[in-house]
Design a protein around this motif. Structure first.
Motif, PDB file in Angstrom:
ATOM      1  N   THR A 195       0.831  -1.211   0.000  1.00 27.54           N
ATOM      2  CA  THR A 195       0.000   0.000   0.000  1.00 27.54           C
ATOM      3  C   THR A 195       0.862   1.256   0.000  1.00 27.54           C
ATOM      4  O   THR A 195       0.626   2.206  -0.757  1.00 27.54           O
ATOM      5  N   ASN A 196       1.891   1.257   0.867  1.00 24.15           N
ATOM      6  CA  ASN A 196       2.796   2.415   0.960  1.00 24.15           C
ATOM      7  C   ASN A 196       3.597   2.598  -0.331  1.00 24.15           C
ATOM      8  O   ASN A 196       3.859   3.735  -0.749  1.00 24.15           O
ATOM      9  N   LEU A 197       3.971   1.481  -0.970  1.00 23.31           N
ATOM     10  CA  LEU A 197       4.741   1.570  -2.215  1.00 23.31           C
ATOM     11  C   LEU A 197       3.919   2.255  -3.302  1.00 23.31           C
ATOM     12  O   LEU A 197       4.408   3.148  -3.996  1.00 23.31           O
ATOM     13  N   VAL A 198       2.658   1.831  -3.455  1.00 23.67           N
ATOM     14  CA  VAL A 198       1.785   2.447  -4.458  1.00 23.67           C
ATOM     15  C   VAL A 198       1.574   3.917  -4.148  1.00 23.67           C
ATOM     16  O   VAL A 198       1.605   4.772  -5.040  1.00 23.67           O
ATOM     17  N   CYS A 202       2.848   6.580  -7.010  1.00 27.60           N
ATOM     18  CA  CYS A 202       1.862   7.253  -7.876  1.00 27.60           C
ATOM     19  C   CYS A 202       0.852   8.092  -7.100  1.00 27.60           C
ATOM     20  O   CYS A 202      -0.153   8.535  -7.668  1.00 27.60           O
ATOM     21  N   ASP A 203       1.114   8.259  -5.816  1.00 25.43           N
ATOM     22  CA  ASP A 203       0.257   9.123  -4.992  1.00 25.43           C
ATOM     23  C   ASP A 203      -1.211   8.691  -5.040  1.00 25.43           C
ATOM     24  O   ASP A 203      -2.122   9.521  -5.103  1.00 25.43           O
ATOM     25  N   LYS A 204      -1.429   7.374  -5.053  1.00 21.83           N
ATOM     26  CA  LYS A 204      -2.790   6.839  -5.055  1.00 21.83           C
ATOM     27  C   LYS A 204      -2.892   5.736  -4.015  1.00 21.83           C
ATOM     28  O   LYS A 204      -1.894   5.101  -3.677  1.00 21.83           O
ATOM     29  N   ALA A 214      -2.610  -0.565 -13.373  1.00 22.44           N
ATOM     30  CA  ALA A 214      -3.105   0.815 -13.353  1.00 22.44           C
ATOM     31  C   ALA A 214      -2.247   1.670 -12.432  1.00 22.44           C
ATOM     32  O   ALA A 214      -2.113   2.877 -12.635  1.00 22.44           O
ATOM     33  N   TYR A 215      -1.660   1.034 -11.404  1.00 21.10           N
ATOM     34  CA  TYR A 215      -0.766   1.739 -10.489  1.00 21.10           C
ATOM     35  C   TYR A 215       0.696   1.611 -10.922  1.00 21.10           C
ATOM     36  O   TYR A 215       1.467   2.576 -10.834  1.00 21.10           O
ATOM     37  N   LEU A 216       1.038   0.407 -11.381  1.00 20.64           N
ATOM     38  CA  LEU A 216       2.441   0.128 -11.714  1.00 20.64           C
ATOM     39  C   LEU A 216       2.520  -0.448 -13.125  1.00 20.64           C
ATOM     40  O   LEU A 216       2.668  -1.650 -13.332  1.00 20.64           O
ATOM     41  N   PRO A 217       2.416   0.414 -14.156  1.00 25.80           N
ATOM     42  CA  PRO A 217       2.422  -0.075 -15.547  1.00 25.80           C
ATOM     43  C   PRO A 217       3.734  -0.778 -15.924  1.00 25.80           C
ATOM     44  O   PRO A 217       3.753  -1.589 -16.850  1.00 25.80           O
ATOM     45  N   SER A 218       4.808  -0.506 -15.204  1.00 22.64           N
ATOM     46  CA  SER A 218       6.095  -1.140 -15.502  1.00 22.64           C
ATOM     47  C   SER A 218       6.067  -2.643 -15.277  1.00 22.64           C
ATOM     48  O   SER A 218       6.934  -3.370 -15.766  1.00 22.64           O
ATOM     49  N   LYS A 235      13.375  -0.886 -12.872  1.00 21.98           N
ATOM     50  CA  LYS A 235      13.572   0.468 -12.347  1.00 21.98           C
ATOM     51  C   LYS A 235      12.269   1.242 -12.475  1.00 21.98           C
ATOM     52  O   LYS A 235      11.667   1.315 -13.552  1.00 21.98           O
ATOM     53  N   ILE A 236      11.810   1.810 -11.364  1.00 21.58           N
ATOM     54  CA  ILE A 236      10.591   2.614 -11.344  1.00 21.58           C
ATOM     55  C   ILE A 236      10.890   3.922 -10.621  1.00 21.58           C
ATOM     56  O   ILE A 236      11.306   3.909  -9.452  1.00 21.58           O
ATOM     57  N   SER A 237      10.717   5.034 -11.321  1.00 18.72           N
ATOM     58  CA  SER A 237      10.913   6.365 -10.713  1.00 18.72           C
ATOM     59  C   SER A 237      12.270   6.467  -9.998  1.00 18.72           C
ATOM     60  O   SER A 237      12.354   6.848  -8.833  1.00 18.72           O
ATOM     61  N   ASN A 238      13.326   6.091 -10.715  1.00 15.95           N
ATOM     62  CA  ASN A 238      14.700   6.180 -10.206  1.00 15.95           C
ATOM     63  C   ASN A 238      14.975   5.283  -8.995  1.00 15.95           C
ATOM     64  O   ASN A 238      15.938   5.506  -8.267  1.00 15.95           O
ATOM     65  N   ARG A 239      14.118   4.297  -8.785  1.00 20.77           N
ATOM     66  CA  ARG A 239      14.360   3.321  -7.727  1.00 20.77           C
ATOM     67  C   ARG A 239      14.396   1.926  -8.339  1.00 20.77           C
ATOM     68  O   ARG A 239      13.755   1.662  -9.350  1.00 20.77           O
TER      69      ARG A 239
END
Length: 479
Positions: A195-198, A202-204, A214-218, A235-239
């Protein structure tokens, strides 16, 4: 083994491994017999090799029993075997130790009894594993049913007590983000880290019934991959995240998929910092080596122009000391180590430089070495370089005055935490009444103060024996 199978093995080894052509030839020889092994043992036989990354294995050959049921519906040649699911295979590839009657999970999620043996080349290096797998799914299923009858009450009561006391279950307290999605990729469950990761990415808020992509298209490519078990780093958002996908059920009747994500950013950052530090350290070593060689060149130039003949011996001694220290950094730069030196290579380099690189008043002097490969850190290596230089110079100067030929023997051995280096010669023999030379004073000072060890020199029946003994790693040597 069929011609197309041999070609496939060679192609896979070339693309995914670091094996040499000779290693591949050895694997082909083993593969020629695996069909016979499969029929004899009524088991599936595989050959796996470690990939270039060194983190997992790849199947390069297989054989199924021709007179009984096989474990796999489809060929697994070219599939990856991950440490998380087949730890015995990766363990044997890395250590060379066999694993017998070990349980593992196959590419098609069946429980098998697995035995793994290393395949070694002519140099005794592990180049692959020979794997035998027997299906024990029915046995495990029967065993689980019996265990379930006795454990059901205890588990149910434990869950009820946890709910009553408002305590989280295991999935709620693990550090990894855990998602459980259905066949339509919709989220059925996510633990607090998920939950915290999402929320962070993506601030949702992660809502049940919404597709995870829908939250993590990668993750779409990984989720849609045909493999039931898959581990990948993305890699997602530089992480950086290590993502594990585990499909449950069967192809005919899937029941859902676990997606487990672990944040690897801090680990990768530390790895990057280590690489940067390693590069910086090697650059420092390179500059030190160049500076020492520059000083040596200046000494040689000075010797050719303005130094009286009787003083040249002192310049040569200083030159050898400088070159001995430079040898430490040359060996470091020529190896994969960042700050460790192979003692055998160092001693041999210094000894050959002194004995074979100079004239010795028409005397025939030879030198031999005994000892296995042993690594010491660069600070100790510098001290040892000076010590070895002085001891060999001492032999050449004093041991063979009345001889036409002589031999120097340098041996070293590790005894527990101590390293002992011994320099023997078959010369005239050391006299305790003789005044210590400046070289031996340097040796004594370096051994006692820099190495924290002991130095002894004595006469023997056949010449002189000088011994240096010190702890390889003292407390406080490493941070």
């Amino acid at each position: 083994m069929k011609l197309d199978s041999a070609s496939s093995m060679e192609s896979l080894c070339k693309q995914y491994t670091n094996l040499t052509p000779d290693d591949v030839l050895k694997l082909k020889e083993v593969a020629a017999s695996i069909q016979l092994m499969a029929d004899l043992n009524q088991s599936n036989i595989f050959i796996d090799c470690l990939t270039k990354e060194g983190t997992h294995a790849i199947v390069v050959a297989e054989a199924a029993p021709s007179i009984s049921k096989t474990l796999y519906k489809n060929s697994v040649v070219g599939k990856f075997a991950y440490d998380a699911f087949e730890p015995g295979v990766v363990f044997t590839l890395k250590t060379g130790k066999h694993m017998l009657l070990n349980r593992a999970i196959t590419q098609e999620c069946k429980t098998v009894e697995q035995s793994v043996m290393p395949i070694k080349n002519s140099k005794n290096k592990v180049i692959g594993t020979l794997i035998m797998e027997k299906d024990i799914s029915d046995q495990v299923s029967h065993q689980r049913k019996l265990e379930a009858l006795s454990e059901a009450t205890e588990k149910l009561s434990g869950i009820l007590i946890g709910m009553a006391e408002n305590r989280p279950i295991i999935s709620e307290v693990i550090e990894e983000a855990l998602f459980f999605i259905d066949g339509d990729r919709k989220v059925l469950y996510c633990n607090p880290p998920a939950t915290n990761l999402v929320l962070d990415l993506c601030d949702k808020k992660c809502i049940a019934g919404t597709p995870l992509t829908a939250y993590l298209p990668s993750l779409e490519e990984l989720i849609n991959h045909s493999e039931e078990l898959l581990v990948k780093e993305i890699k997602i958002s530089n992480r950086f995240y290590q993502v594990k996908k585990i499909d449950l059920g069967s192809e005919e009747k899937p029941t859902g998929t676990f997606i487990i994500m672990r944040d690897m950013t801090e680990l990768r950052e530390k790895e990057r910092e280590l690489i940067v530090k390693s590069v910086a350290i090697r650059e420092i070593h390179h500059r030190v080596k160049n500076n020492l060689q520059t000083v040596a060149s200046l000494l040689r130039l000075q010797m050719r122009r303005e130094v009286p003949e009787e003083s040249k011996i002192h310049f040569i001694k200083s030159l050898n000391r400088i070159l001995s220290i430079a040898s430490v950094y040359e060996i470091i730069l020529s190896s994969s180590s960042v700050d460790e030196v192979d003692l055998h290579s160092l001693i041999e380099k210094i000894g050959n430089m002194i004995v074979y690189g100079e004239e010795h008043d028409n005397k025939e002097i030879s030198i031999v070495y005994e000892g296995s490969r042993m690594l010491v850190n660069s600070s100790k290596a510098v001290s040892m370089a000076l010590v070895i230089n002085e001891l060999i110079q001492n032999c050449i100067k004093h041991a063979f005055k009345n001889q036409e030929r002589g031999q120097i023997k340098v041996s070293f051995d590790r005894i527990d935490q101590d390293l002992e280096v011994v320099v023997n010669d078959d010369g005239a023999g050391y006299s305790k009444d003789a005044k210590h030379s400046f070289g031996l004073e340097i040796v004594k000072m370096m051994v006692e103060h820099d190495l924290g060890g002991q130095f002894t020199i004595d006469r023997t029946e056949n010449g002189t024996c000088a011994s240096v003994k010190f702890q390889i790693e003292r407390q406080g040597d490493r941070s």
